[in-house]
Design a protein around this motif. Structure first.
Motif, mmCIF file in Angstrom:
data_model
loop_
_atom_site.group_PDB
_atom_site.id
_atom_site.type_symbol
_atom_site.label_atom_id
_atom_site.label_comp_id
_atom_site.label_asym_id
_atom_site.label_seq_id
_atom_site.Cartn_x
_atom_site.Cartn_y
_atom_site.Cartn_z
ATOM 1 N N THR A 1 0.864 -1.170 0.000
ATOM 2 C CA THR A 1 0.000 0.000 0.000
ATOM 3 C C THR A 1 0.903 1.224 0.000
ATOM 4 O OG1 THR A 1 -1.623 -1.264 1.269
ATOM 5 C CG2 THR A 1 -1.962 1.114 1.129
ATOM 6 N N HIS B 1 -3.076 0.324 -3.738
ATOM 7 C CA HIS B 1 -2.851 -0.983 -3.125
ATOM 8 C C HIS B 1 -2.753 -2.017 -4.243
ATOM 9 C CE1 HIS B 1 -3.053 -4.157 -0.135
ATOM 10 N NE2 HIS B 1 -3.945 -4.772 -0.896
ATOM 11 N N TYR C 1 -6.864 5.218 2.288
ATOM 12 C CA TYR C 1 -6.792 3.855 2.816
ATOM 13 C C TYR C 1 -8.185 3.371 3.218
ATOM 14 C CZ TYR C 1 -5.287 -0.015 5.826
ATOM 15 O OH TYR C 1 -5.106 -1.241 6.400
#
Length: 132
Positions: A7, A59, A120
């Motif tokens: 990530t 990601h 995220y």
């Protein structure tokens, strides 16, 4: 050959910040496998004085180990204007940080920052990490 999840945090506060983020996304997406990308969003500079940033989070699965992936990211930064001179004036042309690799948090401070968590959490809400 490694096949570890990763990530990556992206940020830029230069005049062409959205273009910088889009170019980096294209570059990184072409390198990673099973890549998902958050939306691009604006955040205030942490110090409260520099220009606002455009950010994103990517990601995916890295075809290389963490050291080689970090090198890949830093080479892109260098080739796209990331030098000490603009940085000293509060301008970050492009910032690419490997925050999580193989389910390990490599950059705990970045992991806790709001500019990372926006993207995220978007990826998390969209199911990006369900198969891991």
């Amino acid at each position: 050959m490694d096949h570890s999840t990763c990530t990556i945090s992206l940020g830029s506060n230069s005049d062409d910040r959205e273009q910088q983020i889009n170019m980096a996304i294209e570059h990184i997406s072409g390198f990673l496998n099973k890549c998902v990308v958050s939306s691009i969003y604006e955040t205030e500079a942490i110090n409260g004085t520099d220009a606002p940033y455009m950010n994103a989070v990517i990601h995916g699965i890295s075809p290389v180990g963490s050291v080689a992936l970090k090198r890949f990211l830093k080479e892109w930064e260098s080739s796209h204007g990331r030098t000490a001179e603009p940085y000293s004036k509060g301008v970050v042309t492009i910032d690419l940080d490997l925050v999580i690799f193989d389910s390990r948090i490599l950059r705990p401070k970045d992991f806790e920052r709001y500019y990372f968590n926006i993207g995220y959490r978007e990826l998390l809400a969209n199911g990006a990490f369900q198969d891991e």
